[in-house]
Design an enzyme around this catalytic site. Structure first.
Site, PDB file in Angstrom:
ATOM      1  CB  CYS A 184      -0.953  -0.048   1.195  1.00 39.87           C
ATOM      2  SG  CYS A 184      -2.198   1.248   1.242  1.00 39.87           S
ATOM      3  CG  HIS A 186      -5.594  -1.289  -1.729  1.00 42.61           C
ATOM      4  ND1 HIS A 186      -4.743  -0.819  -2.708  1.00 42.61           N
ATOM      5  CD2 HIS A 186      -5.034  -0.937  -0.546  1.00 42.61           C
ATOM      6  CE1 HIS A 186      -3.727  -0.191  -2.141  1.00 42.61           C
ATOM      7  NE2 HIS A 186      -3.875  -0.261  -0.833  1.00 42.61           N
ATOM      8  CG  ASP A 190      -6.574  -0.891  -5.443  1.00 46.29           C
ATOM      9  OD1 ASP A 190      -7.204   0.096  -4.998  1.00 46.29           O
ATOM     10  OD2 ASP A 190      -5.437  -1.212  -5.051  1.00 46.29           O
TER      11      ASP A 190
END
Length: 290
Positions: free
Chosen positions: A170, A259, A227
């Site tokens: 991330c 995600h 995502d």
């Protein structure tokens, strides 16, 4: 132990993002905030038995002692080193366990606390606060020099200077791309769903898409087609840009993943994709001499 994987869409509505634009108000979606983890307690539990591990302090160029978690196989080494970069939630148990998983594969792993000057994400009550009061205030330049300090510490403490890699998740995925353009000694990088585009700020003057021609290390990027913060078009544009300038990259898009599909403590976790990504990461490191 593994749990059944589940697909969990982000609670933040998706916004259409173009190749070179990033809506400022959608900063949160860039991190695909599926949940606010409480403790980051990893479902996969990796024992430290037989490993050398502990909390360490590494002095950065500005004199600040950067706290980090360190683990490696027992013995003198030298071991190939992997820098492990956290999500916005910081150095919690999931990241520590990821380091132990790498050590079980023969690596020295170091996960630094890159937010410590700005604050502790665990002490903040909401994702919006983490982003506004901590993450947005962390300068990329500071992060790069902190990672350089970690790489230097590794060499003096059982790491192999010729076999350095980085991986991140991330927020840490974006940092992974940046470090691949920063450190000419880096041998390999693996970015898990790291944001590729953005508008410049004082803290983040450039993004991975701006640094394509400067990449020193080959990059494996692992992304989810669902995502909501990183459009597939951004990933495909990055693939084309890296090819155009002759830089080596492999970008994998998992069709059913959103995600944070590797984060086994979050509802976004997808076991099948996480396992495949992990195998690809290890193969990428070894293919590139790490």
């Amino acid at each position: 132990m593994l749990v059944n994987d589940s697909d969990f869409d982000s609670l933040v509505p998706g916004l259409p993002l173009s190749r070179r634009t990033f809506v400022g108000a959608s900063l949160a979606t860039g991190f695909a905030l599926a949940v606010r983890p409480a403790q980051g307690q990893s479902v996969i539990q990796t024992s430290a038995a037989g490993l050398a591990a502990g909390d360490i302090s590494i002095k950065a160029p500005d004199g600040v002692p950067v706290r980090a978690y360190w683990v490696q196989p027992s013995g003198k080494g030298p071991f190939p080193t992997v820098l492990v970069i956290s999500e916005i939630f910081g150095l919690h148990e999931y990241i520590r366990d990821t380091c132990r998983r790498l050590a079980r594969q023969g690596y020295q792993a170091i996960a630094p606390n890159l937010f410590q000057r700005q604050g502790d994400p665990a002490s903040v009550g909401s994702v919006a606060e983490i982003l506004s009061t901590i993450v947005s205030r962390v300068p990329d330049g500071q992060v790069m020099t902190d990672l350089d300090a970690c790489a230097s510490w590794a060499v003096a403490n059982g790491g192999d200077s010729a076999r350095l890699a980085i991986t991140g998740f991330c927020w840490g995925g974006r940092i992974t791309w940046l470090y691949a353009a920063h450190n000419p000694k880096l041998r390999a990088a693996v970015a898990w769903y790291g944001r590729l585009t953005g508008v410049p700020t004082d803290a983040t003057p450039k993004h991975p898409s701006d640094l394509v021609s400067q990449m020193h290390a080959p990059v494996l990027g692992l992304y989810g087609a669902k995502d909501q913060g990183i459009p597939v078009s951004d990933v495909e544009d990055m693939r084309q840009d890296m090819t155009r300038v002759g830089k080596r990259a492999e970008l994998v898009i998992y069709p059913e993943a959103g995600h944070a599909f590797h984060a086994d403590y979050r509802p976004s976790y997808r076991a099948e994709d996480a396992i495949d990504g992990w195998a690809r990461m290890l193969a990428w490191f070894r293919e590139n001499g790490v």
